[in-house]
Design a protein around this motif. Structure first.
Motif, short mmCIF file in Angstrom:
data_model
loop_
_atom_site.label_atom_id
_atom_site.label_comp_id
_atom_site.label_asym_id
_atom_site.label_seq_id
_atom_site.Cartn_x
_atom_site.Cartn_y
_atom_site.Cartn_z
N LEU A 1 0.69 -1.28 -0.11
CA LEU A 1 -0.16 0.00 0.12
C LEU A 1 0.90 1.27 0.05
O LEU A 1 0.59 2.28 -0.81
CB LEU A 1 -0.84 -0.09 1.35
CG LEU A 1 -1.97 -1.01 1.32
CD1 LEU A 1 -2.59 -1.27 2.60
CD2 LEU A 1 -2.92 -1.01 0.38
N ALA A 2 1.95 1.33 0.82
CA ALA A 2 2.96 2.20 0.98
C ALA A 2 3.66 2.65 -0.56
O ALA A 2 3.81 3.90 -0.88
CB ALA A 2 4.04 2.06 1.86
N LYS A 3 3.75 1.51 -1.17
CA LYS A 3 4.45 1.81 -2.32
C LYS A 3 3.64 2.68 -3.56
O LYS A 3 4.08 3.31 -4.25
CB LYS A 3 4.57 0.32 -3.34
CG LYS A 3 5.87 -0.21 -2.78
CD LYS A 3 6.15 -1.46 -3.99
CE LYS A 3 7.00 -2.58 -2.97
NZ LYS A 3 6.84 -3.98 -3.82
N GLU A 4 2.17 2.50 -3.11
CA GLU A 4 1.32 3.33 -4.15
C GLU A 4 0.85 4.45 -3.36
O GLU A 4 -0.19 5.07 -3.59
CB GLU A 4 -0.10 2.58 -4.30
CG GLU A 4 0.25 1.33 -5.18
CD GLU A 4 0.45 1.69 -6.71
OE1 GLU A 4 -0.38 2.72 -7.00
OE2 GLU A 4 1.32 1.04 -7.46
N SER A 5 1.69 4.89 -2.45
CA SER A 5 1.33 6.12 -1.71
C SER A 5 -0.06 6.14 -1.03
O SER A 5 -0.68 7.12 -1.11
CB SER A 5 1.52 7.52 -2.33
OG SER A 5 2.54 7.72 -3.06
N ILE A 6 -0.60 5.12 -0.64
CA ILE A 6 -2.02 5.00 0.15
C ILE A 6 -1.79 5.00 1.47
O ILE A 6 -1.04 4.28 1.95
CB ILE A 6 -2.69 3.61 -0.38
CG1 ILE A 6 -2.78 3.74 -2.00
CG2 ILE A 6 -3.94 3.43 0.37
CD1 ILE A 6 -3.43 2.21 -2.44
#
Ligand code: ADP
Ligand code: ASP
Ligand code: MG
Length: 404
Positions: A282-287
């Motif tokens: 999720l962090a990789k997609e800036s969520i």
């Protein structure tokens, strides 16, 4: 002549008459101060542009989305500058990039990386009022990025810090920060002074009157904020460091956020590295993930539920569906019928029993709590969205905020 940064939100520049009203307020200020003005897009223009993009495609490209939604602010700066100049006061409009606002590459929620206000300072020294487009900057690829919804507040505070003005005035359609959204609870009371930390928690839990990141920047650089009405001249709310001027109360405000969605991934293995895998993706997609709960393990399996902001629902769902296969989960559930209600107050640190008063008040109204999270000065509960207004009014009364 000291410098002041004045920011006007979308509702304050929603039509020609309102733009003229803002022009008058700016001109009045410019008699005594150097003035930099930050403006948002008129009315609901940003929402309308987003809706328009969705009619063109289900998954709009992030770079092009920024290209599109940054145009709203350009409409406002041009019209406001025209209005000011037509009154014989010299002014100039600047886009975020022209104003020297640099941001990172995460489209639609970029962070400001630096401000080089050379052009602003040049124009100020020529005696002009400088009108800057809020919510936008330029990234290292020379592309326009936007700063997250409500990001004009951040532009204003960051400019106040960069220009070494220690005061930033935020003009809006309410005359200050209230004990809860006055549109929802009419007994809500204006708060004269609030600390950065409380305002940060309030913004983070849904009080859209100030954008959260703008408060982080104000705290970091010691920028004092005055939230006040575009239409009335009354004193508003000062946001400043906790200390002698901020009266310590147990609960300062009730906030709510209807922009939340709950997702769950079911029957995932109970072993180290699983949560890291899920939240890493999720962090990789800036969520941004807000609340998280993990159920107690049942025969080496458990469920993880968490909330994200509504616009991230599709990306998050896709990530969980992909993880479902790799982790062998039995299912993914999306629940978009939830909302979050919170209470915020610095005095909570030293007063026990606040959580039990909150849970009791909700229980008495038959409101079920699905998730709970706490910080030192905030308690939040995820509940059914249908109950949210009842919950806000109940908690406002339970903590006697109408008497403040
Ligand atoms: P602007 O267009 O000026 O940026 P916003 O719509 O972003 O204005 O913020 C102002 C709105 O925030 C108010 O109209 C009010 O309904 C809402 N709001 C939510 N919580 C609060 C609160 N605690 N105090 C004041 N306003 C609040
Ligand atoms: N126009 C942008 C928005 O609607 C920025 C702002 O209003 O602060 O989110
Ligand atoms: Mg706003």
């Amino acid at each position: 002549m000291s410098l002041i940064v004045m920011k006007f939100g979308g509702s304050s520049v929603a039509d020609a008459d309102k733009i003229k009203n803002v022009a008058n307020r700016v001109i009045e200020r410019a008699r005594k101060n150097k003035v930099v003005v930050v403006v948002s897009a008129p009315g609901d223009m940003t929402d309308d542009l987003i809706e328009l993009s969705r009619k063109v495609t289900d998954s709009p490209d992030d770079r092009e989305m920024d290209m599109l939604i940054s145009t709203g602010e350009q409409v406002s700066i041009a019209l406001l500058t025209m209005a000011i100049k037509s009154c014989g006061v010299n002014a100039i409009s600047l886009t975020g990039p022209q104003a020297g606002i640099y941001a990172d590459t995460s489209h639609t929620k970029a962070r400001i990386t630096k401000i080089i206000p050379t052009k602003i300072n040049n124009e100020l020294s020529k005696g002009k009022v400088v009108i800057v487009a809020g919510f936008q900057g330029i990234n290292p690829h020379e592309d326009i990025t936007t700063l997250g919804r409500g990001g004009s507040d951040l532009t204003a505070v960051a400019l106040a810090a960069a220009l070494k003005s220690n005061e930033c005035e935020i003009y809006t359609d309410v005359d200050g920060v209230y004990t809860t959204d006055p549109r929802v609870v009419k007994e809500a009371k204006k708060i004269p002074v609030v600390s950065y930390d409380e305002m940060l928690e309030m913004a983070g839990s849904g009080a859209q009157v100030m954008q959260g990141r703008s408060i982080e920047v104000a705290k970091k650089f010691g920028v004092k904020i005055h939230v006040r009405s575009s239409f009335k001249k009354t004193e508003g709310t000062s946001i400043m460091e906790e200390g002698s001027e901020v009266e310590e109360v147990v609960v300062r405000a009730v906030t709510f956020d209807k922009n939340q969605v709950k997702l769950s991934i079911l029957d995932i293995p109970d072993r180290p590295g699983i949560a890291s895998k899920i939240f890493g993706e999720l962090a990789k997609e800036s969520i941004n993930v807000d609340m998280i709960i993990q159920s107690a393990a049942r025969q080496k399996y458990n469920d993880i539920s968490f909330t994200v902001a509504r616009p991230d629902i599709k990306k998050t769902h896709n990530i969980l569906n992909a993880l479902k296969k790799t982790l062998g989960a039995s299912g993914v559930i999306v629940d978009d019928t939830v909302a979050k209600v919170s209470i915020v107050g610095v005095g909570m640190k030293s007063h026990p029993g606040v959580a039990s008063t909150m849970f009791n008040a909700l229980a008495k109204k038959g409101i079920n709590i699905e998730m709970i999270s706490t910080s030192e000065i905030k308690i939040s509960c995820v509940i059914k969205a249908a109950d949210i207004e009842k919950a806000v009014a109940t908690l406002h009364r339970a903590f006697e905020l109408e008497k403040k």
